[in-house]
Write a protein that holds these residues in place. Sequence first.
Motif, mmCIF file in Angstrom:
data_model
loop_
_atom_site.group_PDB
_atom_site.id
_atom_site.type_symbol
_atom_site.label_atom_id
_atom_site.label_comp_id
_atom_site.label_asym_id
_atom_site.label_seq_id
_atom_site.Cartn_x
_atom_site.Cartn_y
_atom_site.Cartn_z
ATOM 1 N N GLU A 233 0.864 -1.297 0.048
ATOM 2 C CA GLU A 233 -0.091 -0.013 0.057
ATOM 3 C C GLU A 233 0.622 1.198 -0.185
ATOM 4 N N MET A 234 0.369 2.420 -0.204
ATOM 5 C CA MET A 234 0.839 3.665 -0.203
ATOM 6 C C MET A 234 0.011 4.463 0.289
ATOM 7 N N LEU A 235 0.524 5.851 0.810
ATOM 8 C CA LEU A 235 -0.399 6.830 1.600
ATOM 9 C C LEU A 235 0.016 8.288 1.031
ATOM 10 N N GLY A 236 -0.869 9.119 0.855
ATOM 11 C CA GLY A 236 -0.623 10.391 0.586
ATOM 12 C C GLY A 236 -1.695 11.377 0.561
ATOM 13 N N GLY A 237 -1.631 12.566 0.100
ATOM 14 C CA GLY A 237 -2.801 13.227 0.185
ATOM 15 C C GLY A 237 -2.409 14.612 -0.831
ATOM 16 N N THR A 238 -3.706 14.993 -1.371
ATOM 17 C CA THR A 238 -3.518 16.038 -2.588
ATOM 18 C C THR A 238 -2.740 17.342 -2.051
ATOM 19 N N ASP A 239 -2.992 17.561 -1.053
ATOM 20 C CA ASP A 239 -2.343 19.200 -0.573
ATOM 21 C C ASP A 239 -0.774 18.797 -0.535
ATOM 22 N N MET A 240 -0.127 17.737 -0.400
ATOM 23 C CA MET A 240 1.110 17.815 -0.352
ATOM 24 C C MET A 240 1.616 16.968 -1.398
ATOM 25 N N GLY A 241 0.865 15.984 -2.217
ATOM 26 C CA GLY A 241 1.484 15.136 -3.247
ATOM 27 C C GLY A 241 0.304 14.230 -3.527
ATOM 28 N N VAL A 242 0.788 12.977 -4.197
ATOM 29 C CA VAL A 242 -0.122 12.083 -4.592
ATOM 30 C C VAL A 242 0.235 10.841 -3.559
ATOM 31 N N ALA A 243 1.290 10.610 -3.403
ATOM 32 C CA ALA A 243 1.774 9.427 -2.448
ATOM 33 C C ALA A 243 3.323 9.645 -2.102
ATOM 34 N N TYR A 244 3.260 9.667 -0.842
ATOM 35 C CA TYR A 244 4.930 9.775 -0.203
ATOM 36 C C TYR A 244 5.075 8.818 0.857
ATOM 37 N N TRP A 245 4.314 8.092 1.144
ATOM 38 C CA TRP A 245 4.823 6.953 2.109
ATOM 39 C C TRP A 245 4.364 5.467 1.262
ATOM 40 N N GLY A 246 5.471 4.752 1.295
ATOM 41 C CA GLY A 246 5.502 3.602 0.271
ATOM 42 C C GLY A 246 5.958 2.367 1.124
ATOM 43 N N GLU A 247 5.219 1.138 0.880
ATOM 44 C CA GLU A 247 5.617 -0.121 1.395
ATOM 45 C C GLU A 247 6.553 -0.771 0.601
ATOM 46 N N CYS A 248 7.445 -1.275 1.147
ATOM 47 C CA CYS A 248 8.708 -2.165 0.451
ATOM 48 C C CYS A 248 8.243 -3.536 0.649
ATOM 49 N N HIS A 249 9.011 -4.567 0.201
ATOM 50 C CA HIS A 249 8.278 -5.934 -0.140
ATOM 51 C C HIS A 249 8.453 -6.708 1.097
ATOM 52 N N HIS A 250 8.998 -5.960 2.339
ATOM 53 C CA HIS A 250 8.961 -6.842 3.245
ATOM 54 C C HIS A 250 7.624 -6.643 4.236
ATOM 55 N N GLN A 251 6.767 -5.489 3.563
ATOM 56 C CA GLN A 251 5.290 -5.460 4.137
ATOM 57 C C GLN A 251 5.229 -5.325 5.453
ATOM 58 N N GLN A 252 6.115 -4.306 6.016
ATOM 59 C CA GLN A 252 5.804 -4.320 7.529
ATOM 60 C C GLN A 252 5.462 -2.733 7.704
ATOM 61 N N GLY A 253 4.850 -2.131 7.002
ATOM 62 C CA GLY A 253 4.455 -0.816 7.059
ATOM 63 C C GLY A 253 4.870 0.088 5.892
ATOM 64 N N MET A 254 4.332 1.297 5.813
ATOM 65 C CA MET A 254 4.725 2.322 4.753
ATOM 66 C C MET A 254 6.004 3.084 5.201
ATOM 67 N N HIS A 255 6.925 3.096 4.377
ATOM 68 C CA HIS A 255 8.200 4.071 4.841
ATOM 69 C C HIS A 255 7.697 5.491 4.142
ATOM 70 N N MET A 256 8.315 6.567 4.874
ATOM 71 C CA MET A 256 8.417 8.032 4.286
ATOM 72 C C MET A 256 9.624 8.030 3.344
ATOM 73 N N VAL A 257 9.032 8.143 2.088
ATOM 74 C CA VAL A 257 10.134 8.085 0.866
ATOM 75 C C VAL A 257 10.499 9.383 0.349
ATOM 76 N N ALA A 258 9.840 10.437 0.899
ATOM 77 C CA ALA A 258 10.120 11.727 0.408
ATOM 78 C C ALA A 258 10.614 12.902 1.555
ATOM 79 N N PRO A 259 11.587 12.628 2.348
ATOM 80 C CA PRO A 259 11.976 13.109 3.507
ATOM 81 C C PRO A 259 12.705 14.603 2.845
ATOM 82 N N ASP A 260 13.129 14.464 1.473
ATOM 83 C CA ASP A 260 13.778 15.700 1.088
ATOM 84 C C ASP A 260 12.739 16.777 0.642
ATOM 85 N N TYR A 261 11.574 16.339 0.472
ATOM 86 C CA TYR A 261 10.496 17.190 -0.079
ATOM 87 C C TYR A 261 9.248 17.569 1.055
#
Length: 460
Positions: free
Chosen positions: A255-283
């Motif tokens: 799964e992935m998570l985001g929100g229109t006011d900031m973007g589309v998605a910026y939390w993304g789950e890797c293949h270990h499937q243990q939760g969604m990582h914040m993948v855009a800390p530079d933005y």
Amino acid sequence: MQYRRPDALSKKDAPCWHPVEMMPLDELRKLQDEKLVEQMAYLKGRSEFYQKKFADAGVTFDEIRTVEDLQKLPFTYKTEIRESLHAKPPFGLHLAADRKDVFQMQASSGTTGSPSYVALTEDDAEMWHEMDARCFFAAGIRPGDMSLHAFAMAKGFVGGLPISQSMQYMGVVDIPIGADGGADRLLRAAADLRPRVLAGAPNFTMFLAEKAPEILGVEAKTLGVEVVLVGGEPGGGIPAIREKIEKLWGAKCCEMLGGTDMGVAYWGECHHQQGMHMVAPDYIITELLDPETEKVIPFTDGAEGELVYTAIGRQANPLVRFRSGDHVEVLGTTCACGRTGPKVRCIGRTDDMLIIRGANVFPSAIQSVITGMVPETNGVMRVYADFEGHTSQGALKVLVERGPARSPADDAELKKSIETHLRNSLAFKADVRIVDADTFEKPGAVKVALTLRQLPENLR
């Protein structure tokens, strides 16, 4: 702006889409501090909205030099953004770029009120695609893949065109049919083209799989899909729903998570499937807010709170300390994949939360329990909130579809069993009503609303 990032195909075997995803936290904090100072200088010169907001709070832009300094600033609320849009249409008082530089606009789904209309410069749009690509890549999607687009393509929803553009940006061939095209066309495209990826809302991807035998004469797991990417509504992080999606499609579900006011998605789950990582800390700088004290708390294992966002490097509609309304649980702060962003699971949204006799109850949590009771239930439920606001001292009415093989004669036993499960799991008293399988409308192009304020005609 190019449709495909020039080096996209060369990233196929990389450990992540961008090195910042694996950057040591001390280096990342320095980068965020630097970009935050630049963003404050930009807002100081360009944002009418934040010039007034900061002045009213008695804080100057120059005081904000580090991530910790953000706590001196007031929050930005969704209602303020709507008021800003109304005060100065089309993009609000918080537009901080010249109109001539607005390259694109997007809109939220509007499920909690009027849609938010978001302006993007060309650089902003590329930032959106970059964040999405990191989420896609984390889920196992690779340049050269083909993806069947099963999010809604209509109404300006960010799950539509922006997802399609971001797939192209990372070198994926997107099949842009969308949920609006209907199950028949989507499944026939899956049979004809055999895409490796299916992207859509969790409830709709389940529905598609269940319709495959009827429409195609074969099970969905024979169609070659290897990755099911879900988002837009709760479900992807609910174990019972994830397991059902994976069993039906014979594929891994992330799964992935985001929100229109900031973007589309910026939390993304890797293949270990243990939760969604914040993948855009530079933005995006992310704070975790204790819902009781409204104080910032650290991202530590087991912590729960609301996500608060500050954009860095954003031009058109940069927001500061934006209250997302997303409540999450931190599942970990390290991962075997090497990404250093914390891992979270979304519990629910502030807008959805109900307080029943003092207990906080999210409909998505109820859905998790009901889905876990398949085949006794059909895995489908709706909360019937027959009271004003979000608080009630009475039992919460929950409508649950019985399993197709169960007899209505056994409804009293099923009702008691569900009420016991809900009380033991979520600590609230439910008044369950059993209804026929397939009572509620099947998932489609719009998000599934788990809370009803009025009963459907067929249940009155």
